[in-house]
Design a protein around this motif. Structure first.
Motif, short mmCIF file in Angstrom:
data_model
loop_
_atom_site.label_atom_id
_atom_site.label_comp_id
_atom_site.label_asym_id
_atom_site.label_seq_id
_atom_site.Cartn_x
_atom_site.Cartn_y
_atom_site.Cartn_z
N ALA A 1 46.56 22.10 59.16
CA ALA A 1 46.13 20.70 59.36
C ALA A 1 44.95 20.37 58.44
CB ALA A 1 45.73 20.48 60.82
N SER B 1 43.03 25.97 58.85
CA SER B 1 44.37 25.69 59.36
C SER B 1 45.21 24.89 58.36
CB SER B 1 44.26 24.89 60.66
OG SER B 1 43.71 23.60 60.38
N ALA C 1 40.37 18.10 61.97
CA ALA C 1 41.32 19.17 61.61
C ALA C 1 40.79 20.56 61.96
CB ALA C 1 41.73 19.11 60.14
N TYR D 1 43.35 17.67 71.32
CA TYR D 1 44.61 16.92 71.29
C TYR D 1 45.64 17.56 72.23
CZ TYR D 1 43.14 14.15 67.20
OH TYR D 1 42.49 13.29 66.35
N LYS D 2 45.66 18.89 72.24
CA LYS D 2 46.65 19.59 73.07
C LYS D 2 46.39 19.33 74.55
CE LYS D 2 48.87 24.09 73.71
NZ LYS D 2 48.95 25.50 73.28
N LYS E 1 46.78 12.60 71.95
CA LYS E 1 46.20 12.10 70.69
C LYS E 1 45.33 10.85 70.87
CE LYS E 1 47.86 14.99 67.60
NZ LYS E 1 48.42 14.90 66.29
N GLU F 1 42.14 20.30 67.44
CA GLU F 1 43.54 20.60 67.80
C GLU F 1 43.65 20.90 69.30
OE1 GLU F 1 46.82 23.69 66.12
OE2 GLU F 1 45.22 23.19 64.72
N LEU G 1 45.23 28.11 72.40
CA LEU G 1 45.75 27.66 71.10
C LEU G 1 46.12 28.87 70.26
CD1 LEU G 1 45.97 24.76 69.92
CD2 LEU G 1 43.84 25.21 68.72
#
Length: 276
Positions: free
Chosen positions: A154, A152, A14, A22-23, A27, A19, A84
């Motif tokens: 998340a 965040s 997280a 993953y972007k 995933k 993040e 991001l």
């Protein structure tokens, strides 16, 4: 069933690094949590990770200078970038009120991003931690009722924390650029951006001459960063990002630049990616 690609990140689950991973990759990956950027590089060098996702600059806090030293020392290939949008929230255990808070903990850059909000609460003691999400996890693990973390949404969901205050970053257009590093050179089709490093002589106009080479060939200089050469007075490594529309223009600019620089290195040629 094919094995998931392994991505070394600084921080825990997280975190903004996860993040970003993953972007860029999707995933279906395995993230390897590391306590420092150096450890991410060590995992890549040892072949225990396939890639590293490394933050290099933030639109509020600026360049992350120690990471330029890692790029220089490990000489990995930059194969891509990802941006991001960073939204910071104040997190605490369920039931904890703002008036209960005595300590706020987060990564130093996250703290800097929220300096206006924090200055409204001089009664709080600010502590620097390894990572935004790790500070959130620590609150859960140690059941800290007088501590809040800046992290965040998340992280709030994963660690079961409540958001006391939303969007506490000073500037709402807050983004971080991450580099994707590989041990292997991967040719990028239609590359239109490159990260370069070089040194120049300590003569008047030496750097200007190099920058002029790019301008003459319609190659845009989107970033320049200087770092002192360790142990050498008045000598600097220059790190530049350049962008182009025609490959021939870039090739011609590089040929010119080589005549005016020493220790020239193409750290990576890749596709420009500024989607936030």
């Amino acid at each position: 069933m094919s094995e998931k690609i392994k991505i070394a990140i600084q921080g825990v689950k997280a975190s903004f690094h996860e993040e970003a991973a993953y972007k860029y990759f999707g995933k279906d990956i395995e993230t390897l949590e590391c306590t420092s950027f150096k450890k991410t590089c060590d995992l890549l060098k040892q072949g225990k990770a396939d890639y590293v996702v490394m933050a290099i600059e933030n639109s509020i806090a600026g360049s992350i200078l120690p990471n330029y030293n890692l790029l220089r020392d490990y000489r990995f290939h930059i194969i891509g970038e990802v941006h991001l949008n960073i939204q910071q929230h104040l997190l605490a255990l369920p039931g904890v009120k703002l008036s209960d808070i005595q300590f706020v903990e987060s990564h130093p850059i996250a703290i800097r991003q929220c300096d206006e909000f924090l200055s409204d609460h001089p009664e709080w003691t600010i502590k620097e931690g390894m990572d935004t999400a790790a500070c959130a996890k620590k609150i859960l693990d140690e059941k800290l009722t007088h501590t809040a973390a800046i992290a965040s949404e998340a992280a709030a969901k994963l660690y079961g924390l409540e958001i006391l205050e939303k969007r506490i970053e000073t500037h709402k257009k807050n983004s971080t650029r991450f580099l994707i590093l590989s041990n292997e050179l991967q040719e990028q089709k239609n590359a239109n951006k490159a990260s370069l490093s070089f040194q120049t002589s300590h003569a008047i106009g030496a750097l200007a001459m190099v920058l002029q080479c790019f301008a003459e060939q319609n190659v845009n200089l989107s970033k320049i960063q200087s770092m002192p050469v360790v142990g050498r007075r008045n000598e600097y490594d220059f790190y530049v990002d350049v962008e182009w529309k025609k490959q021939a223009d870039y090739d011609a600019a590089i040929r010119k630049v080589l005549k005016h620089t020493v220790n020239f290195s193409i750290m990576g040629e890749y596709l420009k990616n500024e989607k936030i």
